[in-house]
Design an enzyme around this catalytic site. Structure first.
Site, PDB file in Angstrom:
ATOM      1  N   CYS A 114      -7.489 -35.327   4.084  1.00  0.00           N
ATOM      2  CA  CYS A 114      -7.670 -35.282   4.890  1.00  0.00           C
ATOM      3  C   CYS A 114      -8.901 -34.909   6.242  1.00  0.00           C
ATOM      4  O   CYS A 114      -9.072 -35.400   6.705  1.00  0.00           O
ATOM      5  CB  CYS A 114      -6.375 -34.741   5.631  1.00  0.00           C
ATOM      6  SG  CYS A 114      -4.785 -34.958   5.515  1.00  0.00           S
ATOM      7  N   HIS A 279      -6.977 -35.636  13.509  1.00  0.00           N
ATOM      8  CA  HIS A 279      -6.178 -35.828  12.078  1.00  0.00           C
ATOM      9  C   HIS A 279      -5.209 -35.812  12.451  1.00  0.00           C
ATOM     10  O   HIS A 279      -4.328 -34.707  13.103  1.00  0.00           O
ATOM     11  CB  HIS A 279      -6.828 -34.804  11.201  1.00  0.00           C
ATOM     12  CG  HIS A 279      -5.207 -35.473   9.598  1.00  0.00           C
ATOM     13  ND1 HIS A 279      -5.380 -36.451   9.529  1.00  0.00           N
ATOM     14  CD2 HIS A 279      -5.060 -34.389   9.306  1.00  0.00           C
ATOM     15  CE1 HIS A 279      -4.308 -36.416   8.562  1.00  0.00           C
ATOM     16  NE2 HIS A 279      -4.042 -35.288   8.522  1.00  0.00           N
ATOM     17  N   ASN A 309       1.430 -40.209   8.776  1.00  0.00           N
ATOM     18  CA  ASN A 309      -0.370 -39.435   8.621  1.00  0.00           C
ATOM     19  C   ASN A 309      -0.966 -40.315   8.284  1.00  0.00           C
ATOM     20  O   ASN A 309      -0.105 -40.133   6.656  1.00  0.00           O
ATOM     21  CB  ASN A 309       0.396 -38.190   8.007  1.00  0.00           C
ATOM     22  CG  ASN A 309      -1.162 -37.219   7.240  1.00  0.00           C
ATOM     23  OD1 ASN A 309      -1.992 -38.103   6.531  1.00  0.00           O
ATOM     24  ND2 ASN A 309      -1.072 -35.905   6.849  1.00  0.00           N
TER      25      ASN A 309
HETATM   26  N1  COA Z   1      14.823 -34.933   7.461  1.00  0.00           N
HETATM   27  C1  COA Z   1      16.001 -33.742   7.469  1.00  0.00           C
HETATM   28  N2  COA Z   1      15.634 -31.968   6.592  1.00  0.00           N
HETATM   29  C2  COA Z   1      14.593 -32.425   6.528  1.00  0.00           C
HETATM   30  C3  COA Z   1      13.754 -32.893   6.356  1.00  0.00           C
HETATM   31  C4  COA Z   1      13.848 -34.339   6.546  1.00  0.00           C
HETATM   32  N3  COA Z   1      12.659 -35.161   6.564  1.00  0.00           N
HETATM   33  N4  COA Z   1      12.414 -32.314   5.188  1.00  0.00           N
HETATM   34  C5  COA Z   1      13.077 -31.190   5.606  1.00  0.00           C
HETATM   35  N5  COA Z   1      14.176 -31.113   5.805  1.00  0.00           N
HETATM   36  C6  COA Z   1      14.911 -29.485   5.615  1.00  0.00           C
HETATM   37  C7  COA Z   1      14.934 -28.283   4.847  1.00  0.00           C
HETATM   38  O1  COA Z   1      15.362 -29.144   3.289  1.00  0.00           O
HETATM   39  C8  COA Z   1      15.280 -27.613   5.273  1.00  0.00           C
HETATM   40  O2  COA Z   1      16.486 -27.274   4.837  1.00  0.00           O
HETATM   41  P1  COA Z   1      17.440 -25.924   4.615  1.00  0.00           P
HETATM   42  O3  COA Z   1      17.025 -24.601   5.826  1.00  0.00           O
HETATM   43  O4  COA Z   1      18.766 -26.010   4.729  1.00  0.00           O
HETATM   44  O5  COA Z   1      16.503 -25.867   3.622  1.00  0.00           O
HETATM   45  C9  COA Z   1      15.237 -27.785   6.519  1.00  0.00           C
HETATM   46  O6  COA Z   1      15.039 -28.737   6.885  1.00  0.00           O
HETATM   47  C10 COA Z   1      13.310 -27.667   7.052  1.00  0.00           C
HETATM   48  O7  COA Z   1      12.459 -27.051   6.367  1.00  0.00           O
HETATM   49  P2  COA Z   1      11.105 -26.942   6.758  1.00  0.00           P
HETATM   50  O8  COA Z   1      10.817 -27.341   5.261  1.00  0.00           O
HETATM   51  O9  COA Z   1      11.302 -25.353   6.645  1.00  0.00           O
HETATM   52  O10 COA Z   1      10.834 -27.509   7.918  1.00  0.00           O
HETATM   53  P3  COA Z   1       9.856 -26.846   9.340  1.00  0.00           P
HETATM   54  O11 COA Z   1      10.520 -27.070  10.395  1.00  0.00           O
HETATM   55  O12 COA Z   1       8.349 -26.824   8.549  1.00  0.00           O
HETATM   56  O13 COA Z   1       9.356 -28.834   8.906  1.00  0.00           O
HETATM   57  C11 COA Z   1       7.659 -30.280   8.341  1.00  0.00           C
HETATM   58  C12 COA Z   1       8.924 -29.690   8.091  1.00  0.00           C
HETATM   59  C13 COA Z   1       7.130 -30.913   7.375  1.00  0.00           C
HETATM   60  C14 COA Z   1       7.713 -31.537   9.284  1.00  0.00           C
HETATM   61  C15 COA Z   1       6.123 -29.198   8.428  1.00  0.00           C
HETATM   62  O14 COA Z   1       6.477 -27.892   8.083  1.00  0.00           O
HETATM   63  C16 COA Z   1       5.045 -29.632   9.091  1.00  0.00           C
HETATM   64  O15 COA Z   1       4.842 -30.493   9.217  1.00  0.00           O
HETATM   65  N6  COA Z   1       3.825 -29.105   8.131  1.00  0.00           N
HETATM   66  C17 COA Z   1       3.279 -29.558   8.247  1.00  0.00           C
HETATM   67  C18 COA Z   1       2.608 -30.654   7.068  1.00  0.00           C
HETATM   68  C19 COA Z   1       1.834 -31.445   7.572  1.00  0.00           C
HETATM   69  O16 COA Z   1       0.846 -31.180   8.658  1.00  0.00           O
HETATM   70  N7  COA Z   1       1.164 -31.714   6.155  1.00  0.00           N
HETATM   71  C20 COA Z   1      -0.222 -32.649   6.314  1.00  0.00           C
HETATM   72  C21 COA Z   1      -1.477 -31.970   6.688  1.00  0.00           C
HETATM   73  S1  COA Z   1      -2.779 -32.930   6.265  1.00  0.00           S
END
Ligand code: COA
Length: 352
Positions: A114, A279, A309
């Site tokens: 990224c 980004h 993204n």
């Molecule tokens: N739909 C529904 N539920 C989902 C899911 C989806 N697409 N993806 C994950 N979940 C669930 C998980 O399994 C978890 O379930 P559980 O509580 O039963 O275990 C729950 O949602 C919470 O998961 P978590 O990973 O803690 O969620 P979060 O609030 O951190 O959100 C992201 C997940 C990925 C959106 C977030 O962590 C994020 O944006 N991180 C940065 C990602 C990023 O920017 N990446 C690129 C960097 S360049």
């Protein structure tokens, strides 16, 4: 002193729109979850067997070249940033060079995920400042949809990413009042495995924290046999892996730091800024950073809602759209800021 300036910019996104509702048909997710956590409504997917990272990059490049008023003969060097290359090797730089019909000039591939576009901008800027090259074509492009896990197991990653390309033509200028003012590059490999595309690869399990090499076949031959294995296929470990919360935490710390680094090293503050192009990792990350730095809405451009993204392509696509919409004008102070796998993070300050 010589500076480099963006003389032309272009972007290309594939026609196929994939909404959150389309993904609900493939995995256990919902439009509400995706929008609430990421801000994404839809993303674009490349047309299978017809488009690739390099063909999308080439389309964006042609637009940037036309807008810069340059032809093939003017381009001295190509830099291509991507994490989803057409081939493991050779890189997309040479494929784009071939597609454009330019022969003999150097083509460099950048693998900083990224942060790839800002790393590429920094490299181009140094080549131009040193006088080695006058005109450089810099491309960021991704074809994520070819390799995501569209089952519930891969949902935390697959709902986030989309395909597309952006490109700029950088030209040398003697005008002190325009161009790239500075670039700032950082990396910390401590958490390299928190956001990664593990397999296929030559790592052979060497970096794994656990001692169990569960992706490797029991009937492994004496030599080789680790790049792709039957177990990788059955474990589906060839799809990207992400520890979302860890990435989020690191990103909201590093984005503000690197934006402030760009401003303070030029004796400026957020008040001087006309446009921040972060980004497009996650709308919540951008909003968090914006509120930490107290930057008003009209000075931040986000389009992750439409494209997801797009990794190395996200900054040039967003910058191009902002410029096309008249939100980036001559004389504006523009900050580009990136964060991504590695972890890597970077910024650039430009006078448009
Ligand atoms: N739909 C529904 N539920 C989902 C899911 C989806 N697409 N993806 C994950 N979940 C669930 C998980 O399994 C978890 O379930 P559980 O509580 O039963 O275990 C729950 O949602 C919470 O998961 P978590 O990973 O803690 O969620 P979060 O609030 O951190 O959100 C992201 C997940 C990925 C959106 C977030 O962590 C994020 O944006 N991180 C940065 C990602 C990023 O920017 N990446 C690129 C960097 S360049």
């Amino acid at each position: 002193m010589k500076r480099s300036k963006i003389a032309g910019i272009g972007h290309y996104v594939p026609e196929k729109r994939v909404t959150n509702h389309d993904l609900v048909k493939l995995m256990d997710t919902s439009d509400e979850w995706i929008q609430e956590r990421t801000g994404i409504v839809e993303r674009r997917y490349a047309e299978k067997h017809k488009e690739t990272t390099s063909t999308m990059g080439t389309k964006a490049a042609r637009i940037a070249m036309e807008r810069a008023g340059v032809t093939n003969d003017d381009i001295d060097f190509i830099i291509f940033a991507t994490l989803s290359p057409d081939y493991y090797f050779p890189g997309c730089g040479v494929l784009t060079q071939r597609e454009l019909g330019i022969k003999g000039i150097g083509a460099l591939d950048i693998r900083n995920q990224c942060s790839g576009f800002v790393y590429g901008l920094s490299v181009a800027d140094q080549f131009i400042k040193s006088g080695m090259y006058k005109t450089i074509l810099l491309i960021g492009a991704e074809y994520h949809s070819c390799g995501l896990d569209y089952t519930t197991r891969g949902r935390n990653v697959s709902v986030i990413f989309g395909d597309g390309a952006g490109a700029v033509v950088l030209k040398a200028t003697e005008n002190e009042n325009e161009g790239v003012l500075s670039t700032h590059l950082h990396a910390d490999g401590t958490d390299a495995e928190k956001l990664m595309y593990e397999n296929p690869g030559c790592h052979g399990g060497v970096h794994k924290k656990e001692d169990k090499l569960y992706d490797f076949d029991d009937d492994e031959p004496e030599f080789g046999g680790i790049f792709t294995t039957k177990k990788m296929m059955s474990n589906k470990s060839y799809a990207p892996y992400m520890e979302g919360p860890a990435v989020f935490k690191f990103a909201v710390k590093k984005f503000p730091e690197v934006i402030m680094e760009a401003l303070t090293s030029n004796g400026m503050t957020t008040e001087d800024l006309d446009m921040l192009i972060p980004h497009q990792a996650n709308l919540r990350i951008s909003q968090f950073v914006q509120s930490m730095l107290k930057i008003p809405d009209e000075k931040v451009y986000n389009n992750i809602q439409k494209y997801g993204n797009t990794t190395a392509a996200s900054i040039p696509i967003a910058l191009c759209e902002a410029w096309e919409a008249g939100k980036v004008k001559d004389g504006d102070l523009v900050c580009l800021a990136a964060f991504g796998s590695g972890f890597t993070w970077a910024s650039a300050l430009l006078r448009w």
